[in-house]
Design an enzyme around this catalytic site. Structure first.
Site, short mmCIF file in Angstrom:
data_model
loop_
_atom_site.label_atom_id
_atom_site.label_comp_id
_atom_site.label_asym_id
_atom_site.label_seq_id
_atom_site.Cartn_x
_atom_site.Cartn_y
_atom_site.Cartn_z
N HIS A 40 -7.80 17.84 23.25
CA HIS A 40 -7.77 16.91 24.38
C HIS A 40 -6.41 16.20 24.40
O HIS A 40 -5.67 16.25 23.43
CB HIS A 40 -8.90 15.88 24.25
CG HIS A 40 -8.76 15.02 23.04
ND1 HIS A 40 -9.20 15.41 21.79
CD2 HIS A 40 -8.19 13.80 22.87
CE1 HIS A 40 -8.93 14.47 20.91
NE2 HIS A 40 -8.30 13.48 21.53
N HIS A 125 0.37 14.89 24.67
CA HIS A 125 0.24 16.07 23.83
C HIS A 125 -1.22 16.37 23.52
O HIS A 125 -2.09 15.52 23.67
CB HIS A 125 1.00 15.87 22.51
CG HIS A 125 0.36 14.84 21.63
ND1 HIS A 125 0.53 13.48 21.83
CD2 HIS A 125 -0.48 14.96 20.56
CE1 HIS A 125 -0.16 12.82 20.92
NE2 HIS A 125 -0.79 13.70 20.13
#
Length: 193
Positions: A40, A125
């Protein structure tokens, strides 16, 4: 209750990341790879904010009202710290117009409810692997090759509870839809367990 606000990669994005990771794994001694179902992008880490959940969800409601959907893409590979020879985290970078602004607006909404939010710079990220103690990840970065080309349309933001040690580590507490054009796509509250 440890909480964070997140975006989940689409199945095509996750598939491209899985292919790259599969090719790089043999070079990655000492790295613990996260399962793809857990990948995620954290927009805002909220920590132990469970006692403020009603106030927090109202603030996030206001912050997300009328927000546009995002077109994101995978951009690069990286590590934390940024020097690959002493990496603790290996990640896939994500970019797209409006992403930083969304993270900032959500952080401000959380702070307004008294939830402490770290002030470190936002580096969008997806964490792929961790190392304890830190390891040299330069060879793994080379094995990953160029970041896969993958567009990622985002029309949902989730408030997620982290439950370490549970087989279902992450549970969606609340979801908000983002707008494509003039149509609202607000998702109902739901759990992933």
């Amino acid at each position: 209750m440890s909480l964070f606000v997140a975006l989940w990669p689409s199945p095509p994005v996750r598939g491209r990341l899985e292919s790259a990771v599969r090719a790089a794994r043999p070079t990655a001694r000492g790295l613990r790879w996260s399962p793809p179902r857990e990948w995620h992008l954290t927009l805002v880490f909220l920590g132990e904010a469970g006692e403020r959940l009603p106030e927090l969800t109202r603030a996030l409601d206001r912050a997300l009202a009328g927000r546009p959907a995002l077109d994101l893409s995978l951009e690069d590979w990286g590590t934390f710290p940024l020097r690959a020879e002493r990496a603790s985290v290996l990640w896939a970078g994500v970019g797209g117009e409006g992403l930083h602004e969304l993270a900032e607006v959500l952080g401000e909404a959380a702070r307004a409810t008294g939830v402490p939010v770290a002030s470190r710079p936002f580096v969008p990220h997806i964490t792929l692997a961790r190392a304890r103690p830190p390891r040299d990840a330069a060879e793994t970065l080379r094995a990953l090759g160029p970041a896969p080309s993958a567009d990622w349309p985002v029309d949902r933001v989730d408030l997620v509870e982290s439950r370490p040690g549970d087989t279902d580590r992450y549970r969606t507490v609340r979801s908000w839809g983002l707008l494509w054009g003039s149509d609202s796509q607000r998702a109902p509250e739901r759990g992933t367990s």
